[in-house]
Each structure stands twice: as structure tokens, then as C-alpha cells.
Scaffold this active site. Sequence first.
Site, short mmCIF file in Angstrom:
data_model
loop_
_atom_site.label_atom_id
_atom_site.label_comp_id
_atom_site.label_asym_id
_atom_site.label_seq_id
_atom_site.Cartn_x
_atom_site.Cartn_y
_atom_site.Cartn_z
N GLU A 315 0.91 -1.13 -0.14
CA GLU A 315 -0.02 -0.05 -0.02
C GLU A 315 0.81 1.16 -0.01
O GLU A 315 0.54 2.22 -0.76
CB GLU A 315 -0.93 -0.01 1.06
CG GLU A 315 -1.80 1.17 1.33
CD GLU A 315 -2.93 1.41 0.15
OE1 GLU A 315 -3.53 0.49 0.13
OE2 GLU A 315 -2.81 2.39 -0.49
N ASP A 319 1.33 4.30 -2.81
CA ASP A 319 0.75 5.56 -2.77
C ASP A 319 1.88 6.67 -2.97
O ASP A 319 1.67 7.62 -3.52
CB ASP A 319 0.32 5.63 -0.94
CG ASP A 319 -0.73 4.87 -0.44
OD1 ASP A 319 -1.56 4.59 -1.67
OD2 ASP A 319 -1.07 4.74 0.52
N SER A 554 -7.27 2.19 -3.95
CA SER A 554 -5.89 2.58 -3.42
C SER A 554 -4.86 3.35 -4.24
O SER A 554 -4.01 4.27 -3.63
CB SER A 554 -4.99 1.31 -3.14
OG SER A 554 -5.33 0.95 -1.88
N GLY A 616 -23.99 10.89 -15.78
CA GLY A 616 -24.05 11.77 -14.37
C GLY A 616 -23.63 11.03 -13.49
O GLY A 616 -22.82 9.99 -13.58
N ASP A 618 -22.98 8.22 -10.59
CA ASP A 618 -23.47 6.86 -10.23
C ASP A 618 -22.46 6.26 -9.07
O ASP A 618 -21.59 6.89 -8.80
CB ASP A 618 -23.47 5.82 -11.43
CG ASP A 618 -21.81 6.00 -11.87
OD1 ASP A 618 -21.06 5.69 -11.46
OD2 ASP A 618 -21.65 6.58 -13.33
#
Length: 639
Positions: A315, A319, A554, A616, A618
Site C-alpha cells: 500500500e 501511494d 488505493s 451523470g 453513479d
Amino acid sequence: MVLLSSFNLFIGLVSAVAGVASTSTSPLLSRRILHERRSAVPQGWSLHRRADPDTVIPLSIALRQSNLDNLDDYLLEIADPTSPKYGQHWTPARVAQTFRPSKESVDAVRTWLVHDGVDGSRIQFTKDRAYLQLNVTVAEAESLLATEYYVYQHDDSGVEHLACHHGYHLPEHVSSHVDLVSPTVQFGGIKLGAALAKRGGASPAKKDMPRPHGPPKTPVAAEVGSALTADATNCDQQVTPDCLRELYGFNYTFVATDKNKVGVVELADQTYVAKDLDVFFKKFAPELVGVEPTLVSIDGGKVDFTETDESIIGESNLDFQLIMPLLGKEQQVSLFQVGGSGSFNLLLDAVDGAYCTFDGGDDPSEDVVPSGVKEDCGTKAPAFVYSVSYAGAEDDDVHYMQRQCTEFGKLALAGMTFLFASGDNGVASNSANLCLLPNGTAADAPGAFLPNFPATCPYVTAVGSTQVDAGKSARDVESATSSFGSGGGFSNVFPRPKWQKRAVGGYLSKVGGSLGYAGDVFNRSGRGVPDVAANGFPTAVVIDGNFTLSGGTSASTPIFAAMVAAVNDARLAAGKGPVGWMNPALYSHMFAGVFNDITNGTNPGCGTDGFPTAAGWDPVTGLGTVKFQQLLQRFLTLP
Ligand SMILES: *[C@@H]1O[C@H](CO)[C@@H](O)[C@H](O)[C@H]1NC(C)=O
Ligand SMILES: *[C@@H]1O[C@H](CO)[C@@H](O)[C@H](O)[C@H]1NC(C)=O
Ligand SMILES: *[C@@H]1O[C@H](CO)[C@@H](O)[C@H](O)[C@H]1NC(C)=O
Ligand SMILES: *[C@@H]1O[C@H](CO)[C@@H](O)[C@H](O)[C@H]1NC(C)=O
Ligand SMILES: *[C@@H]1O[C@H](CO)[C@@H](O)[C@H](O)[C@H]1NC(C)=O
Ligand SMILES: *[C@@H]1O[C@H](CO)[C@@H](O)[C@H](O)[C@H]1NC(C)=O
């Protein structure tokens, strides 16, 4: 056997309530009413035994805050783009002062306790009088709260936890002044922590330390190595920083770098590895080789560059490999590394001292600081924007989630932006692919949809995920990710905010009828998630020295965070403040044309196809991905 014991318990509870009520001659002792209950024992836990009546527990009673009903109005005043006060963020002192509990609440609770036989000298108030604490025996607590305490045991780890069996009761006139009493019904996010503990992995999280949130799991990790190109030519097969620049027209040079503050949050023992960043930078951003994020260590949080377990480095590596090239060399990024149980409350405590004790303070079963570490409490300078790629199921204790969400709202008042990944399991929760069974239990099985928290908190911006379809380029409109479902749906806890009614109502009236879901499969009145989307697959990343493909919301979240940081940069350079909480602006007419509308794809989960994307907003990709120049231009027009 089972029937008998629960019958006995019921009798016990009723007589405890009746016992208190029957001695009631004073108006002080009004009828006890149920204050809070938990519908079921969380999955993985069993009722073990009755608690010892002599056990001493630290009881804390959180007082209801003042002016909470006005939080939305206060926020809209500074975040609605049509408001004359747009952008006039509050000082932290004004925020704290405004929500402090009233003297009336303090007095009501104290008077009740003293009347019920608690010596006044045993009651302590926190400095800001947000809650009061007293040490009581289990027997005293059972009498005060008309409840029964039990010891629960975690099936796998054997960890024990003290909690009330059904619910607890307060005098009617006291109940309205109290948010929650702990320890009582809270189990919090222990469920996932226990699962992680089984890994027996590296500290600081000890075996018995709950870790409520984990990173969304990496959907794919294939070796790509030398096949990887550094430009934007194969964005359907490997997403590079250039792909992202091209997709969103984002090629921004930061200038206000002395003022801007960008944060990425990592929890517990999750760590990046400096040499992995360098392998990535060497290929995609050579000017960044040797550059690292600035560590902001919270509650002993630390990085460990010797770690090789992909579930611990995946992770954080992802990032920083995404956000740092997009920010460029001049804009520094802070790593808010949260130690201990790595829960969001510890992060919030660290950047806002008023939150530490506010509204009952943290839950000791969820928010655990390592022993010997002094808890950070308002000791860390906040960032303007936080990228958070961690999530848990929205099935935590409701008061716990509301308290935390309210704090996101207060920090929004002070001008901060919180971005949360919406999850990678479609309409199921990210923590363990959980859905809601008819009896209210969450399980990895078909059931009602269960979104992720904090994404469902209206005061954060939730980020979903998109992909470039096979054979398409970064100039084509993306689809919702198909190798995993972009987290989305509707909150069961937070009602739909005003600013979302047009967009979400539009979706439901257009698509809602044809979905074919029974009325209890998702909550039509809830806040819709996500708000926006960004590419989330297949992201080139270096793990353990090797290029692999990863992804998830992520990835989408730090990508979007880089663009928000750039908007802040331009505003700061123009003498304005950071954007803060963006949602009312993003959904307003003024921001029409800012988004690439995503209309292809669904987000399956819970044994269903989930929701379809649509023109639009959702509940798969929100309003869509952004055209950066348009986003920047709109926010620069605002004061
Ligand atoms: C809820 O229902 C599931 C499936 O029927 C069952 O396995 C579970 O034990 C139930 N939980 C409770 C607390 O009743
Ligand atoms: C409760 O007991 C603990 C341990 O003795 C002590 O540190 C704490 O101050 C006590 N709290 C109150 C409110 O008296
Ligand atoms: C970004 O800007 C730099 C400098 O202006 C330019 O060299 C580069 O080609 C641009 N990249 C993209 C993907 O537009
Ligand atoms: C829709 O998405 C799927 C992948 O989920 C892709 O194969 C297909 O080409 C896309 N269709 C259009 C019209 O973009
Ligand atoms: C639906 O959401 C609302 C909040 O918008 C909540 O009050 C209600 O309890 C939810 N219903 C269910 C069945 O979860
Ligand atoms: C990384 O690549 C090296 C060399 O190709 C290989 O030996 C090693 O097993 C790979 N590491 C992982 C974690 O796949």
C-alpha cells in the site's frame, strides 16, 4: 439450555430496570430508557462468561456536543460555491468553542450520578468538560446503566473483551445529554484486527491490538519488468505517471511549496521501502531518486525499510510511487504514519487536540496506543489534504462512526480535505468482502450491500476507480474497473446530504427502478458513494525491487490527491486559502463540465452485479474523473 439462559437474562434486565424505577420518588430519577444496543455479537466472537462483579472498569460518559445540528449549515456557509462566505475557514479555537457541551448537560449527568450514590469526588471531568470519567466496579456499572456485563472471547485469537450483552439504559432526562457510555456495547473494528493478528507479523501492533482498517487488497501483481514503457503509450496494460498526466490533463508545476501541505496516511505497521521508491523513480521520475516523504510519526508510528512482506509494503509503496512523481520534486509530501492500533481516531487526535477527549474520547478497545508511548494529542501540524487508502465496513458501532465523521466535518470547517478510497469489492465492504445478512450480521456471503466507512461520511470525498479499456488509449474515456468492483453504494448510517440530492436522486429515478433489488438490499435515502473517480488499474509499481502491476481505489486516491494539492498550490499562489471540503462545490452547477462522465461498467458484489454506471453521477464512479484544467479554473474563480 440456550433459551433458558437468555430468558433468565431478560428477567434480570427487566428487574434491574424496575428496581431503579420503583425507588423513584424524585423527579431526578425519571424512567430508564434504552440508550444504545448492539443487535448481534460480531462475527468471530462468542459470549464466554458473566463478568466478575468486582472488576473495576474506567467508565466514561460522553456528553452531547452543542450546536451539532448546525454543523451542516456552518459547513455550507464556507463550502457552497454560491455562499458569500465561501472559503472563510474557521480557526481551530472557534471550532472547539462552538461544539463544547453545555453546562446544562454537564450538570444533568453529574446530578444523576450523585443521586444514584456515586460520591462526587470520584467523578472527573476532562479539561474541556466534554466527558466525565469514573472508576466503577462492574456491579456498580450494571446498576447505574441497568445492564449486564459479559466477557466475550475472540474465536481465533482467544482475546477477551468486556461488553454489555444487549444494551444499556439511562434515565430519560439524562439520555438526551449523553452521546455514549463506554465500555458498553462497543466491539468496534476488532474483527479485522483479529484477522490481521493471525498473520503474526511485525510489530508495533501486538497480537491483542485491534487494527480496524487494512489496505484494500491488491487485485493483481504480475511481473512486468523490462516490458514496461515509461511513457503514455500502453495505458490499457500498464499505467505510468505519464498515463495519468495525459488522462487528466495534469502536468502541473508546483510553486507555492513553502505554504502548501500534502499528507498521505499509512496505518500500523504498513511501510514504504525507500529503495523500492528509488527503483520506480529511476524509471519514471529520475529527479526524485533519493527523495523521501517527510515522516510525521503519530503514536510511535515508524517505517521499516527491511520489510519485504507485500501485504505490509504494497500500500505505502503504491501511494508514494504515485503521488510523488505527480507532485514533482519541489512539493514535499508528509507521511502521517499512525502507530499502535493504526486507527483513524489516533490520526485525528494527533492533528486536533480537542478531539482526544471530545465526545467521550477514543474507544479503548479500538484506539490503542502502544505501551510506553505518549499519545499524540494536537501535537502534529495538520496538512491541507489527506490521501487515505484504508477502509473498514460501515458496520462499526454507530456512535463511533458518527463521532469520527463529525470530526471530519469539524476539520473540514477548519479547511482540510480528506480523501478516502471507496473500496475494491464493489457493493461489498472492503474489510473482508462483507455483506449484511438479514439478522444484521456482516459476513462474506450474499446479502444486503455494505459500503465502506469513512468513505460514507459526507464530510470526506470518496474516490472510486476507473481503467483504460483494452485497446484504448489515455485519450479515450475510461470505464469503471472490471477486474475488481469500484467500491460504491449508499450509506445505512449517514443520510443523503442536501448537495447530493440532485445528482443521486437523478440516478435513482433514472436507474433505480430497473435494478430489480428488493427494498432492503440498499438504502435509497443514504449518502451515495463515491464522489469522484480516478484510474485504479493496472498500476505500475515497484515491490521488493521488482516492477509489478497493482491497483485499486488505493491507487485512485493518491492520484486524485495530487490534483487537489495542485489546486491548493494555485490558490495559495493567488493569495487564497486551500479548497478544504470540496463536495458541495463538486456537485454544484458551477462544476458542470469538470468531469469525464464514466458510463461503462458495474461494481459487482454480494452475489449481484452491483450497480451500473450511468450518465451523470453513479454509485460506481461518482461524478467521474476530472479534467484537471477545468477543476483548477473553477476553484480559482472562487474566493
Ligand atoms: C445470523 O445469520 C447467520 C446465517 O443464517 C448465522 O450464521 C449467524 O450465526 C447469525 N448470527 C446471529 C448473531 O444470530
Ligand atoms: C481510575 O483508576 C486508574 C488506575 O488506578 C487511575 O489511573 C485513574 O486516574 C482513575 N480514574 C479516575 C477517573 O478516577
Ligand atoms: C509535461 O510538461 C513537461 C514540461 O512542460 C513536458 O516536457 C511533458 O511532455 C509534459 N508531459 C505530458 C504527459 O503532457
Ligand atoms: C466497457 O467495459 C468493458 C470492460 O468492463 C470493455 O471490455 C468494453 O470495451 C467497454 N465498452 C465500451 C463501449 O467502452
Ligand atoms: C437507511 O439510512 C438512514 C440514514 O440515511 C438510516 O437512518 C436508516 O436506519 C437506514 N436504514 C437501514 C435499514 O439501514
Ligand atoms: C524479483 O526479481 C528477482 C529477479 O528477477 C527475483 O529473483 C525475485 O524472486 C523477485 N522478487 C519477487 C518478490 O518476486
